[in-house]
Motif scaffolding. Structure first.
Motif, PDB file in Angstrom:
ATOM      1  N   UNK A  86      41.415  21.750  -7.902  1.00 25.54           N
ATOM      2  CA  UNK A  86      42.397  22.773  -7.657  1.00 25.54           C
ATOM      3  C   UNK A  86      42.309  23.893  -8.690  1.00 25.54           C
ATOM      4  N   UNK A  87      42.071  23.544  -9.962  1.00 28.17           N
ATOM      5  CA  UNK A  87      41.949  24.558 -10.998  1.00 28.17           C
ATOM      6  C   UNK A  87      40.720  25.434 -10.783  1.00 28.17           C
ATOM      7  N   UNK A  88      39.650  24.843 -10.304  1.00 27.49           N
ATOM      8  CA  UNK A  88      38.429  25.604 -10.033  1.00 27.49           C
ATOM      9  C   UNK A  88      38.670  26.607  -8.912  1.00 27.49           C
ATOM     10  N   UNK A  89      39.367  26.202  -7.890  1.00 28.52           N
ATOM     11  CA  UNK A  89      39.660  27.091  -6.776  1.00 28.52           C
ATOM     12  C   UNK A  89      40.541  28.256  -7.233  1.00 28.52           C
ATOM     13  N   UNK A  90      41.532  27.979  -8.057  1.00 28.27           N
ATOM     14  CA  UNK A  90      42.399  29.044  -8.570  1.00 28.27           C
ATOM     15  C   UNK A  90      41.591  30.014  -9.424  1.00 28.27           C
ATOM     16  N   UNK A  91      40.709  29.490 -10.241  1.00 26.00           N
ATOM     17  CA  UNK A  91      39.853  30.329 -11.088  1.00 26.00           C
ATOM     18  C   UNK A  91      38.978  31.247 -10.238  1.00 26.00           C
ATOM     19  N   UNK A  92      38.369  30.698  -9.187  1.00 27.78           N
ATOM     20  CA  UNK A  92      37.504  31.489  -8.313  1.00 27.78           C
ATOM     21  C   UNK A  92      38.288  32.573  -7.580  1.00 27.78           C
ATOM     22  N   UNK A  93      39.512  32.258  -7.171  1.00 28.93           N
ATOM     23  CA  UNK A  93      40.348  33.251  -6.491  1.00 28.93           C
ATOM     24  C   UNK A  93      40.691  34.388  -7.453  1.00 28.93           C
TER      25      UNK A  93
END
Length: 108
Positions: free
Chosen positions: A1-8
């Motif tokens: 989830x943190x990776x997805x937020x970072x990419x967004x």
């Protein structure tokens, strides 16, 4: 989830930078078209002026370091400064001609 937020966040920042910098990347539409020959003359005279200023500074350094006598320096300095004045006059004339051509082109 943190990776997805970072990419967004990275994608949004990239998009924002792309949109904000768009005016800087585009060619100005109302850029004045100037005569390349007149511009080249002005640039050439500016280079000659800068070179002459360097020659004057070099002569001043030579007299300070003892490579040139005071009498020789006065003669050299007078010649260099007279040449510099002539270059400055030519530069003023070239700039006025370039400005006149630019204003003549923009009115037609």
């Amino acid at each position: 989830m943190d990776l997805l937020a970072f990419l967004v966040v990275v994608a949004l920042l990239g998009a924002a930078v792309w949109i904000i910098s768009a005016p800087l990347r585009r060619e100005p539409e109302d850029a004045p078209t100037s005569d390349p020959a007149a511009t080249a003359d002005v640039e050439q005279l500016e280079a000659a002026r800068d070179a002459k200023y360097r020659e004057i500074r070099d002569a001043e350094m030579d007299v300070r370091t003892g490579k040139l006598s005071e009498a020789d320096h006065r003669a050299v300095d007078a010649t260099l400064r007279a040449e510099a004045v002539e270059i400055l006059r030519e530069l003023d004339t070239a700039r006025e001609e370039a400005k006149a051509q630019d204003s003549g082109q923009s009115t037609s």
